[in-house]
Design a protein around this motif. Structure first.
Motif, short mmCIF file in Angstrom:
data_model
loop_
_atom_site.label_atom_id
_atom_site.label_comp_id
_atom_site.label_asym_id
_atom_site.label_seq_id
_atom_site.Cartn_x
_atom_site.Cartn_y
_atom_site.Cartn_z
N GLY A 110 28.90 44.40 50.74
CA GLY A 110 30.01 44.55 51.59
C GLY A 110 31.24 43.62 51.83
O GLY A 110 31.92 43.72 52.39
N ARG A 111 30.97 42.45 50.84
CA ARG A 111 31.97 41.32 51.06
C ARG A 111 32.63 41.04 49.91
O ARG A 111 31.91 41.15 48.86
CB ARG A 111 31.32 40.16 51.68
N ILE A 112 33.67 40.75 49.71
CA ILE A 112 34.46 40.60 48.52
C ILE A 112 33.92 39.16 48.00
O ILE A 112 33.55 37.92 48.73
CB ILE A 112 36.01 40.14 48.94
N SER A 113 33.44 39.49 46.76
CA SER A 113 32.69 38.24 46.17
C SER A 113 33.62 37.77 44.68
O SER A 113 33.13 36.71 44.19
CB SER A 113 31.39 38.66 45.49
N GLY A 114 34.68 38.83 44.38
CA GLY A 114 35.52 38.16 43.40
C GLY A 114 36.76 39.09 43.11
O GLY A 114 36.82 40.24 43.84
N TYR A 115 37.81 38.64 42.62
CA TYR A 115 39.03 39.45 42.61
C TYR A 115 39.91 39.12 41.60
O TYR A 115 39.75 38.01 41.01
CB TYR A 115 39.95 39.56 43.85
N SER A 116 40.87 39.97 40.72
CA SER A 116 41.60 39.55 39.80
C SER A 116 42.84 40.66 39.93
O SER A 116 42.82 41.51 40.13
CB SER A 116 40.92 39.64 38.50
N CYS A 117 43.77 40.18 38.99
CA CYS A 117 44.97 41.14 38.64
C CYS A 117 45.65 40.46 37.52
O CYS A 117 45.11 39.52 36.97
CB CYS A 117 45.84 41.25 39.88
N SER A 118 46.60 41.15 37.19
CA SER A 118 47.43 40.92 35.96
C SER A 118 48.88 40.89 36.13
O SER A 118 49.90 40.86 35.23
CB SER A 118 47.24 41.71 34.74
N ASN A 119 49.23 40.25 37.63
CA ASN A 119 50.65 40.24 37.80
C ASN A 119 51.37 38.88 37.15
O ASN A 119 52.37 38.90 36.82
CB ASN A 119 50.80 40.07 39.21
N PHE A 120 50.39 37.76 37.10
CA PHE A 120 50.98 36.67 36.29
C PHE A 120 50.28 36.34 35.29
O PHE A 120 48.91 36.79 34.83
CB PHE A 120 51.02 35.45 37.39
N ALA A 121 50.80 35.34 34.45
CA ALA A 121 50.34 34.92 33.07
C ALA A 121 48.92 34.00 33.37
O ALA A 121 48.10 34.36 32.63
CB ALA A 121 51.30 33.91 32.37
N SER A 122 48.83 33.28 34.42
CA SER A 122 47.85 32.48 34.63
C SER A 122 46.40 33.15 35.54
O SER A 122 47.19 33.54 36.56
CB SER A 122 48.11 31.08 34.92
N GLU A 123 45.41 33.02 35.37
CA GLU A 123 44.47 33.46 36.34
C GLU A 123 44.40 32.87 37.61
O GLU A 123 44.24 33.34 38.67
CB GLU A 123 42.91 33.13 35.77
N GLU A 124 45.03 31.43 37.58
CA GLU A 124 45.07 30.91 39.00
C GLU A 124 45.99 31.44 39.86
O GLU A 124 45.78 31.41 41.18
CB GLU A 124 45.23 29.31 38.76
N GLU A 125 47.17 31.70 39.25
CA GLU A 125 48.41 32.08 39.87
C GLU A 125 47.94 33.76 40.50
O GLU A 125 48.36 33.98 41.51
CB GLU A 125 49.69 32.36 39.01
N ASN A 126 47.22 34.41 39.59
CA ASN A 126 46.84 35.73 40.29
C ASN A 126 45.75 35.71 41.16
O ASN A 126 45.89 36.31 42.30
CB ASN A 126 46.05 36.59 38.91
N GLN A 127 44.81 34.61 41.25
CA GLN A 127 43.87 34.25 42.19
C GLN A 127 44.63 34.11 43.60
O GLN A 127 44.34 34.54 44.81
CB GLN A 127 42.85 33.30 41.76
N ASN A 128 45.68 33.10 43.52
CA ASN A 128 46.37 32.68 44.68
C ASN A 128 47.05 33.81 45.36
O ASN A 128 47.15 33.87 46.32
CB ASN A 128 47.28 31.52 44.30
N PHE A 129 47.66 34.59 44.60
CA PHE A 129 48.37 35.69 44.92
C PHE A 129 47.60 36.76 45.67
O PHE A 129 48.00 37.18 46.58
CB PHE A 129 49.05 36.54 43.93
N ILE A 130 46.31 37.04 45.42
CA ILE A 130 45.48 37.93 45.94
C ILE A 130 44.98 37.33 47.32
O ILE A 130 45.24 37.93 48.41
CB ILE A 130 44.43 38.36 44.93
#
Length: 682
Positions: free
Chosen positions: A522-542
């Motif tokens: 029931g708790r968030i253990s991971g997340y991703s999106c494709s808004n930005f080129a880098s995975e770090e930017e996407n992680q920070n955005f979320i």
């Protein structure tokens, strides 16, 4: 502090800043910054004088338009590349050491516009004094960024008493009636009234006001009645006494004043006075880039986004503790008004051009330590507010309408939305009860996507000790959440596992592409999106905008939306990506991360129309309030919807291990729900 003394301070600042606009004392490139900003301040100060002399009363529409454009033109998208409000441009022209600091100062100074319209001399004066103080620092060629940052810190800290105190008062005191007075005393057929608020005005707000003026009084009253009755019904259905309340907070976007005026009169008949405050202007009162209150057009969403974390310049432990003390004192001073405040009645809009932000490295950003401080502040501030405006005694309502910006088919979409907002509650209540009856036989619910949608999520339900008198799901029609309809619950966290995915979704005004969220117990253990080129930017955005800097969030709500009529409208006009979550959440299953729907009122018994008590009001996080309230609430609740066209199935697994389908291939298949498929094309 006397008005005369404040007027003297204000006059001294005007005189000094007028001198600065012509001085050549500060070396370049800073001299140009200060002269440009000083000229803007004088522009607003001169406008303030005209406003006090009654200029608004006789000004022609063309004058008002020109003045409004001049006030906001510097931060409009076409000019933003060379604006000091743009932290990237500020860093390029003023250097990295000072660019961020002076961009903050410029942004805070821009608040003078609305303060001039409201004749708030204190707010104008202290911002002008900060400008002069920092200018004085730059008169010394050895000026340090540390000194400038300290000036900003103590400005925010020293004046938080007045700034936060005023914000608290605005939320509960009907005597602060700047906006309400404009709405109730103006001739709303004379569009010039829009320029009395001081907000940015575009063809969108003008067109909306003109359109509402074409509707009959009967239509306006009916729309307002849907809104106000939803608010009243929210109290009734939750067993709360609305007669104990004396005020209601109305939130809206400019252009809807005719409907707001009708709502004010209808609330008056319920013995409720309007509390209408502007979205926050001072940095200390803002919550990132979110607009809470009334507001006009947003001149540039990127400007708002660039400055959403300006608190990074002053957020430390001492400041958090000070602001919490100020908040406590402020509520104590208005505790009588707070006790009789009923909560918000919100008119949301949709149809604006979607915004996908650009991440600028020059913009302020909270450190990991500051993120934790912000979470701490939000949590403790929520507790303070709840002590004075008790969750178990307040309610709310939300409704949404399209704006002109949605396109040429605006009028058709508007009228379709009115129909959706007034769908047959009784019909949906009966259909939804069939869904609830099956869900209440279940132990878990399995949700799967189809095609490219990777959703595969199992939601654990509470055990019903007495199914004859208890239920897990609320049968929600058009009361606090307009329009109909959904059934929702607070899941058990342990045993709720899997993946939630959606190809495109807009949450709190921001677009997420290919959003994927993983849950473990029931708790968030991971997340991703494709808004930005880098995975770090996407992680920070979320993390910044969905998790609000929390390391994780629980699944606070699981719901099945039943408003297929809204979904078909969205498909017909191709506006699904423009709809607010208020409507979108009714167009498929949705999942809210953060607090439950019953936060701060879990101990208040809630019943469905069939008389059964809804027992799923807690989860393993919210129940911690009985031990340590600081661990029980997250201060956020964000709904993520899977649209029907991305939905494979929703199936219930009963206690006996059998599977019962509610939805297959995006269509309702449970007996008794056939009517929900009628809006779909054959």
């Amino acid at each position: 502090m006397s008005d005369a003394w404040m007027m003297e301070r204000f006059s001294l600042m005007k005189e000094r800043i007028r001198e600065i606009s012509g001085e050549e004392v500060v070396k370049e490139p800073y001299g140009t910054y200060f002269k440009t900003t000083a000229a803007f301040i004088m522009q607003v100060a001169d406008l303030h004088k005209k406003l006090q002399q009654g200029w608004l009363e006789g000004a022609e529409l063309s004058e008002l338009e020109a003045n409004n454009q001049k006030l906001y033109e510097d931060i409009l998208p076409q000019n933003y590349g060379h604006s000091y409000g743009n932290p990237t441009w500020a860093a390029e022209t003023l250097g990295e050491e000072f660019g961020q600091l002076l961009s903050f100062l410029y942004t805070e100074i821009r608040g003078l516009i609305v303060f001039a319209y409201e004749d708030r001399l204190f707010d104008m004066t202290v911002a002008m004094e900060l400008f002069v103080q920092i200018y004085n620092l730059f008169e010394d060629e050895e000026v340090s960024a540390k000194d400038v940052k300290e000036a900003i810190y103590w400005y925010v800290s020293d004046y938080s008493d007045e700034m936060v105190g005023r914000r608290v008062q605005e939320g509960v005191d009907p005597a602060l009636d700047f906006a309400a007075n404009i709405i109730c005393s103006s001739d709303l057929t004379d569009i010039r009234y829009l320029y009395r608020f001081g907000e940015y005005i575009t063809e969108n707000e003008i067109g909306m006001a003109k359109f509402l003026n074409t509707l009959s009084e009967e239509e306006i009253q009916a729309m307002a009645r849907t809104f106000t009755e939803g608010y009243r019904t929210g109290f009734v259905l939750t067993g709360k006494d609305i007669t104990k309340k004396k005020t209601v907070n109305i939130r809206f976007q400019l252009g809807f004043e005719r409907m707001v005026k009708a709502a004010i009169e209808q609330f008056k008949a319920m013995d409720l006075k309007p509390v209408i405050y502007r979205s926050a202007v001072h940095s200390v009162n803002k919550k990132q880039h979110h607009r809470i209150g009334y507001y006009g057009a947003i001149p540039n969403p990127q400007f708002e986004y660039d400055h959403k974390d300006d608190a990074a310049l002053y957020l430390d432990h001492e400041f958090v503790q000070r602001k919490l003390r100020v908040l406590q004192v402020a509520y104590e001073q208005v505790k009588g008004l707070a006790a009789v405040h009923g909560g918000p009645a919100c008119m949301e809009t949709f149809g604006e051009t979607p915004f996908a932000p650009e991440k600028r490295k020059e913009a302020c950003a909270l450190t990991s330590h500051q993120q934790k401080l912000q979470v701490t502040y939000d949590n403790e501030a929520g507790q303070i507010v709840n002590r004075y405006i008790k969750g178990e005694e307040r309610s709310f309502t939300i409704i949404a309408y399209p704006v002109m910006e949605i396109g040429e088919q605006f009028e058709e979409i508007f009228r379709e939305t009115v129909k959706i907002n007034t769908l047959d509650n009784q019909l949906y209540r009966r259909i939804q009860q069939n869904i609830i009856d099956v869900l209440d036989k279940g132990e878990t619910v399995q949700i799967k996507g189809k095609g490219q949608n990777a959703t595969d999520l199992t939601v654990k339900l509470h055990h019903l000790e007495n199914p004859a008198k208890q239920t897990n799901f609320e049968n929600c029609v058009a009361d606090v959440n307009i329009p109909v309809g959904e059934v929702f619950t607070s899941p058990v966290l342990k045993g709720t596992n899997g993946t939630l995915a959606v190809s495109r979704v807009f949450l709190n005004g921001l677009e997420y592409k290919n959003l994927k969220v993983e849950f473990s117990d029931g708790r968030i253990s991971g997340y991703s999106c494709s808004n930005f080129a880098s995975e770090e930017e996407n992680q920070n955005f979320i993390k910044e905008n969905l998790l609000y800097h929390h390391d994780t969030l629980p699944l606070g709500e699981f719901a099945i939306g039943t408003n297929t009529t809204a979904y078909v409208m969205a498909q017909k006009y191709q506006i699904g990506h423009l709809l607010p979550i208020l409507i979108a959440e009714k167009m498929g299953p949705h999942f809210a991360v953060g607090d439950t729907c019953y936060s701060w009122s879990e101990d208040t018994a809630v019943y469905n129309p069939d008389g059964k008590e809804i027992i799923a009001r807690d989860n393993e996080v919210s129940i911690l309030r009985k031990e340590d309230i600081s661990k029980a609430y997250l201060g956020c609740h964000t709904d993520i919807t899977i649209p029907y066209d991305e939905l494979g199935s929703i199936r219930v697994q009963t206690l006996h291990g059998d599977w019962v389908s509610i939805i297959e291939d995006g269509r309702f298949v449970l007996p008794g729900t056939e009517a929900l498929n009628e809006p779909f094309p054959a």
